[in-house]
Motif scaffolding. Structure first.
Motif, PDB file in Angstrom:
ATOM      1  N   SER A  97      12.143  -9.755  -2.567  1.00 47.61           N
ATOM      2  CA  SER A  97      11.443  -8.969  -3.593  1.00 47.61           C
ATOM      3  C   SER A  97       9.966  -8.839  -3.269  1.00 47.61           C
ATOM      4  O   SER A  97       9.365  -7.758  -3.444  1.00 47.61           O
ATOM      5  CB  SER A  97      11.626  -9.621  -4.971  1.00 47.61           C
ATOM      6  OG  SER A  97      12.985  -9.655  -5.339  1.00 47.61           O
ATOM      7  N   LEU A  98       9.362  -9.949  -2.807  1.00 48.30           N
ATOM      8  CA  LEU A  98       7.944  -9.911  -2.464  1.00 48.30           C
ATOM      9  C   LEU A  98       7.687  -8.989  -1.273  1.00 48.30           C
ATOM     10  O   LEU A  98       6.704  -8.228  -1.264  1.00 48.30           O
ATOM     11  CB  LEU A  98       7.444 -11.323  -2.155  1.00 48.30           C
ATOM     12  CG  LEU A  98       5.959 -11.444  -1.810  1.00 48.30           C
ATOM     13  CD1 LEU A  98       5.097 -10.997  -2.984  1.00 48.30           C
ATOM     14  CD2 LEU A  98       5.606 -12.877  -1.400  1.00 48.30           C
ATOM     15  N   ASP A  99       8.586  -9.038  -0.283  1.00 48.00           N
ATOM     16  CA  ASP A  99       8.426  -8.158   0.879  1.00 48.00           C
ATOM     17  C   ASP A  99       8.533  -6.686   0.470  1.00 48.00           C
ATOM     18  O   ASP A  99       7.762  -5.838   0.945  1.00 48.00           O
ATOM     19  CB  ASP A  99       9.490  -8.483   1.933  1.00 48.00           C
ATOM     20  CG  ASP A  99       9.257  -9.839   2.588  1.00 48.00           C
ATOM     21  OD1 ASP A  99       8.116 -10.350   2.499  1.00 48.00           O
ATOM     22  OD2 ASP A  99      10.202 -10.388   3.171  1.00 48.00           O
ATOM     23  N   LYS A 100       9.490  -6.367  -0.401  1.00 46.30           N
ATOM     24  CA  LYS A 100       9.640  -4.977  -0.863  1.00 46.30           C
ATOM     25  C   LYS A 100       8.405  -4.533  -1.644  1.00 46.30           C
ATOM     26  O   LYS A 100       7.934  -3.397  -1.501  1.00 46.30           O
ATOM     27  CB  LYS A 100      10.890  -4.845  -1.728  1.00 46.30           C
ATOM     28  CG  LYS A 100      12.188  -4.971  -0.945  1.00 46.30           C
ATOM     29  CD  LYS A 100      13.388  -4.836  -1.866  1.00 46.30           C
ATOM     30  CE  LYS A 100      14.694  -4.941  -1.084  1.00 46.30           C
ATOM     31  NZ  LYS A 100      15.885  -4.849  -1.961  1.00 46.30           N
ATOM     32  N   TYR A 101       7.896  -5.444  -2.475  1.00 48.24           N
ATOM     33  CA  TYR A 101       6.690  -5.110  -3.223  1.00 48.24           C
ATOM     34  C   TYR A 101       5.525  -4.846  -2.268  1.00 48.24           C
ATOM     35  O   TYR A 101       4.756  -3.889  -2.452  1.00 48.24           O
ATOM     36  CB  TYR A 101       6.336  -6.249  -4.180  1.00 48.24           C
ATOM     37  CG  TYR A 101       4.941  -6.146  -4.742  1.00 48.24           C
ATOM     38  CD1 TYR A 101       4.662  -5.289  -5.808  1.00 48.24           C
ATOM     39  CD2 TYR A 101       3.890  -6.871  -4.179  1.00 48.24           C
ATOM     40  CE1 TYR A 101       3.373  -5.178  -6.305  1.00 48.24           C
ATOM     41  CE2 TYR A 101       2.599  -6.759  -4.676  1.00 48.24           C
ATOM     42  CZ  TYR A 101       2.352  -5.912  -5.743  1.00 48.24           C
ATOM     43  OH  TYR A 101       1.077  -5.791  -6.231  1.00 48.24           O
ATOM     44  N   SER A 102       5.399  -5.695  -1.248  1.00 47.94           N
ATOM     45  CA  SER A 102       4.299  -5.523  -0.296  1.00 47.94           C
ATOM     46  C   SER A 102       4.417  -4.188   0.436  1.00 47.94           C
ATOM     47  O   SER A 102       3.417  -3.494   0.661  1.00 47.94           O
ATOM     48  CB  SER A 102       4.300  -6.677   0.714  1.00 47.94           C
ATOM     49  OG  SER A 102       4.090  -7.913   0.057  1.00 47.94           O
ATOM     50  N   MET A 103       5.639  -3.812   0.792  1.00 42.73           N
ATOM     51  CA  MET A 103       5.843  -2.530   1.478  1.00 42.73           C
ATOM     52  C   MET A 103       5.479  -1.358   0.563  1.00 42.73           C
ATOM     53  O   MET A 103       4.834  -0.402   0.998  1.00 42.73           O
ATOM     54  CB  MET A 103       7.296  -2.418   1.952  1.00 42.73           C
ATOM     55  CG  MET A 103       7.662  -3.374   3.077  1.00 42.73           C
ATOM     56  SD  MET A 103       9.397  -3.230   3.566  1.00 42.73           S
ATOM     57  CE  MET A 103       9.453  -1.530   4.111  1.00 42.73           C
ATOM     58  N   ARG A 104       5.930  -1.452  -0.706  1.00 47.57           N
ATOM     59  CA  ARG A 104       5.579  -0.386  -1.642  1.00 47.57           C
ATOM     60  C   ARG A 104       4.078  -0.299  -1.844  1.00 47.57           C
ATOM     61  O   ARG A 104       3.499   0.798  -1.925  1.00 47.57           O
ATOM     62  CB  ARG A 104       6.274  -0.615  -2.992  1.00 47.57           C
ATOM     63  CG  ARG A 104       7.767  -0.441  -2.958  1.00 47.57           C
ATOM     64  CD  ARG A 104       8.327  -0.338  -4.373  1.00 47.57           C
ATOM     65  NE  ARG A 104       7.987  -1.473  -5.200  1.00 47.57           N
ATOM     66  CZ  ARG A 104       8.723  -2.586  -5.308  1.00 47.57           C
ATOM     67  NH1 ARG A 104       9.857  -2.705  -4.618  1.00 47.57           N
ATOM     68  NH2 ARG A 104       8.343  -3.570  -6.095  1.00 47.57           N
ATOM     69  N   ASN A 105       3.435  -1.460  -1.919  1.00 43.16           N
ATOM     70  CA  ASN A 105       1.990  -1.466  -2.134  1.00 43.16           C
ATOM     71  C   ASN A 105       1.258  -0.879  -0.927  1.00 43.16           C
ATOM     72  O   ASN A 105       0.300  -0.112  -1.085  1.00 43.16           O
ATOM     73  CB  ASN A 105       1.526  -2.910  -2.381  1.00 43.16           C
ATOM     74  CG  ASN A 105       0.065  -2.984  -2.772  1.00 43.16           C
ATOM     75  OD1 ASN A 105      -0.377  -2.341  -3.712  1.00 43.16           O
ATOM     76  ND2 ASN A 105      -0.697  -3.787  -2.042  1.00 43.16           N
ATOM     77  N   GLN A 106       1.706  -1.232   0.275  1.00 40.25           N
ATOM     78  CA  GLN A 106       1.092  -0.670   1.471  1.00 40.25           C
ATOM     79  C   GLN A 106       1.291   0.845   1.528  1.00 40.25           C
ATOM     80  O   GLN A 106       0.371   1.589   1.891  1.00 40.25           O
ATOM     81  CB  GLN A 106       1.688  -1.326   2.715  1.00 40.25           C
ATOM     82  CG  GLN A 106       1.288  -2.781   2.901  1.00 40.25           C
ATOM     83  CD  GLN A 106       1.946  -3.423   4.096  1.00 40.25           C
ATOM     84  OE1 GLN A 106       2.710  -2.773   4.823  1.00 40.25           O
ATOM     85  NE2 GLN A 106       1.673  -4.698   4.324  1.00 40.25           N
ATOM     86  N   ARG A 107       2.516   1.300   1.159  1.00 41.12           N
ATOM     87  CA  ARG A 107       2.772   2.738   1.163  1.00 41.12           C
ATOM     88  C   ARG A 107       1.896   3.444   0.120  1.00 41.12           C
ATOM     89  O   ARG A 107       1.358   4.532   0.368  1.00 41.12           O
ATOM     90  CB  ARG A 107       4.249   3.004   0.874  1.00 41.12           C
ATOM     91  CG  ARG A 107       4.627   4.479   0.956  1.00 41.12           C
ATOM     92  CD  ARG A 107       6.127   4.677   0.968  1.00 41.12           C
ATOM     93  NE  ARG A 107       6.760   4.134  -0.211  1.00 41.12           N
ATOM     94  CZ  ARG A 107       7.540   3.042  -0.227  1.00 41.12           C
ATOM     95  NH1 ARG A 107       7.756   2.373   0.902  1.00 41.12           N
ATOM     96  NH2 ARG A 107       8.080   2.609  -1.350  1.00 41.12           N
ATOM     97  N   ARG A 108       1.725   2.800  -1.049  1.00 38.80           N
ATOM     98  CA  ARG A 108       0.892   3.381  -2.098  1.00 38.80           C
ATOM     99  C   ARG A 108      -0.574   3.463  -1.651  1.00 38.80           C
ATOM    100  O   ARG A 108      -1.249   4.473  -1.896  1.00 38.80           O
ATOM    101  CB  ARG A 108       1.023   2.556  -3.374  1.00 38.80           C
ATOM    102  CG  ARG A 108       0.304   3.158  -4.575  1.00 38.80           C
ATOM    103  CD  ARG A 108       0.698   2.449  -5.848  1.00 38.80           C
ATOM    104  NE  ARG A 108       0.413   1.028  -5.803  1.00 38.80           N
ATOM    105  CZ  ARG A 108       1.341   0.075  -5.701  1.00 38.80           C
ATOM    106  NH1 ARG A 108       2.622   0.394  -5.638  1.00 38.80           N
ATOM    107  NH2 ARG A 108       1.005  -1.213  -5.665  1.00 38.80           N
ATOM    108  N   MET A 109      -1.046   2.431  -0.972  1.00 40.69           N
ATOM    109  CA  MET A 109      -2.425   2.445  -0.485  1.00 40.69           C
ATOM    110  C   MET A 109      -2.613   3.514   0.596  1.00 40.69           C
ATOM    111  O   MET A 109      -3.636   4.193   0.638  1.00 40.69           O
ATOM    112  CB  MET A 109      -2.782   1.060   0.065  1.00 40.69           C
ATOM    113  CG  MET A 109      -2.864  -0.027  -0.994  1.00 40.69           C
ATOM    114  SD  MET A 109      -3.186  -1.664  -0.287  1.00 40.69           S
ATOM    115  CE  MET A 109      -4.789  -1.398   0.433  1.00 40.69           C
ATOM    116  N   LEU A 110      -1.590   3.670   1.452  1.00 43.91           N
ATOM    117  CA  LEU A 110      -1.670   4.696   2.491  1.00 43.91           C
ATOM    118  C   LEU A 110      -1.695   6.094   1.885  1.00 43.91           C
ATOM    119  O   LEU A 110      -2.473   6.962   2.313  1.00 43.91           O
ATOM    120  CB  LEU A 110      -0.481   4.552   3.445  1.00 43.91           C
ATOM    121  CG  LEU A 110      -0.414   5.561   4.598  1.00 43.91           C
ATOM    122  CD1 LEU A 110      -1.646   5.430   5.487  1.00 43.91           C
ATOM    123  CD2 LEU A 110       0.853   5.346   5.426  1.00 43.91           C
TER     124      LEU A 110
END
Length: 225
Positions: A97-110
Motif C-alpha cells: 500500500s505504501l509503495d502504491k501511494y508513493s507511486m501515485r504521489n510521484q505521478r501526481r508531482m510529475l
C-alpha cells in the motif's frame, strides 16, 4: 514449560510487532486521507515514519521466526508459526500500500510539474504575442502619423498653389487694365513691348515658384515616409 517460557519471550516480540502494525496502518490511512483531500497534500515525514515501522516489523518477524522454531511443543510451534506468518503478510500488505501511494504521489508531482511547465510556456507565448501586437500597433500609429503629416503638407501645397493662381489672375486683370490705360493715353509701342517683356518675366518667376513648391512638398513627403 520451555515452550511457555519461549512463548513468553516470543509474545513480547509479537506484541511489539502488533503495535507497529497498528501504527503503520493508521499512518497509511492518514496518507490516503491527505491524498483524497481537495489540496492533495503530501506528508514526507509521515511516509518515512510508516516505511520505518514496516521495516522494523520485518526485522521483528525474522526474530519471531527464529524464536518459534526453538519451541519444543509442536502445537505451540504451529500456533506461533501462523501468527508470525500473519504479521509478515500484514506487513507485506502495508508495504505494498505504501509503495502504491508513493507511486501515485510521484505521478501526481510529475503531472503538477508538467502543468507548471505548460503554463509557463503558455505565459511566455502569450507575452510574445502581446509584444507582437504592441509592435504592430506602434507601426500602425507611425503610419497614421506619417499619413496625417503628408495630408497636411499636401493641403498646404494646394493652398499655396491656389494663392499663386489667384495672384496670377489678379495680375492679368491689372495688366489688362494698365494696357487699356496706356493705349488710351497713347504711349509708344516700345513702352508696351517693355511692359509685355516684364510680364513674361513675372510669369516665369511665378511658374518657377510653383515648381519649387511642388518639389519641396514632394521631398517633404518622401522624408516623412
Amino acid at each position: 514449560m520451555a515452550g511457555m517460557e519461549g512463548g513468553g519471550t516470543l509474545s513480547e516480540v509479537y506484541q511489539s510487532a502488533r503495535k507497529l502494525l497498528l501504527r503503520a496502518r493508521d499512518g497509511i490511512e492518514r496518507l490516503e486521507r491527505f491524498e483524497s483531500s481537495v489540496s492533495g497534500t503530501d506528508s514526507p515525514e509521515l511516509s518515512f515514519a510508516v516505511k520505518k515501522d514496516i521495516s522494523q516489523i520485518h526485522s521483528l518477524c525474522a526474530d519471531m521466526d527464529r524464536l518459534w522454531r526453538s519451541i519444543p511443543a509442536k502445537s505451540q510451534r504451529d500456533l506461533w508459526k501462523r501468527k508470525v506468518e500473519q504479521v509478515a503478510e500484514e506487513a507485506d500488505s502495508l508495504k505494498d500500500s505504501l509503495d502504491k501511494y508513493s507511486m501515485r504521489n510521484q505521478r501526481r508531482m510529475l503531472e503538477a510539474k508538467e502543468r507548471a511547465d505548460l503554463l509557463g510556456r503558455a505565459n511566455g507565448e502569450s507575452a510574445h504575442v502581446l509584444r507582437i501586437f504592441d509592435e504592430e500597433a506602434q507601426a500602425m500609429q507611425s503610419v497614421r502619423n506619417s499619413s496625417r503629416m503628408l495630408q497636411e503638407s499636401f493641403e498646404t501645397g494646394t493652398a499655396i498653389l491656389s494663392k499663386y493662381a489667384e495672384q496670377r489672375d489678379r495680375l492679368k486683370r491689372a495688366q489688362r487694365k494698365a494696357l487699356d490705360v496706356l493705349n488710351t493715353v497713347g504711349l509708344s509701342n516700345s513702352v508696351l513691348r517693355l511692359i509685355e517683356r516684364r510680364n513674361r518675366v513675372d510669369t516665369w518667376i511665378k511658374y518657377v515658384g510653383m515648381v519649387l513648391t511642388v518639389v519641396i512638398v514632394y521631398f517633404f513627403w518622401k522624408w516623412t515616409r
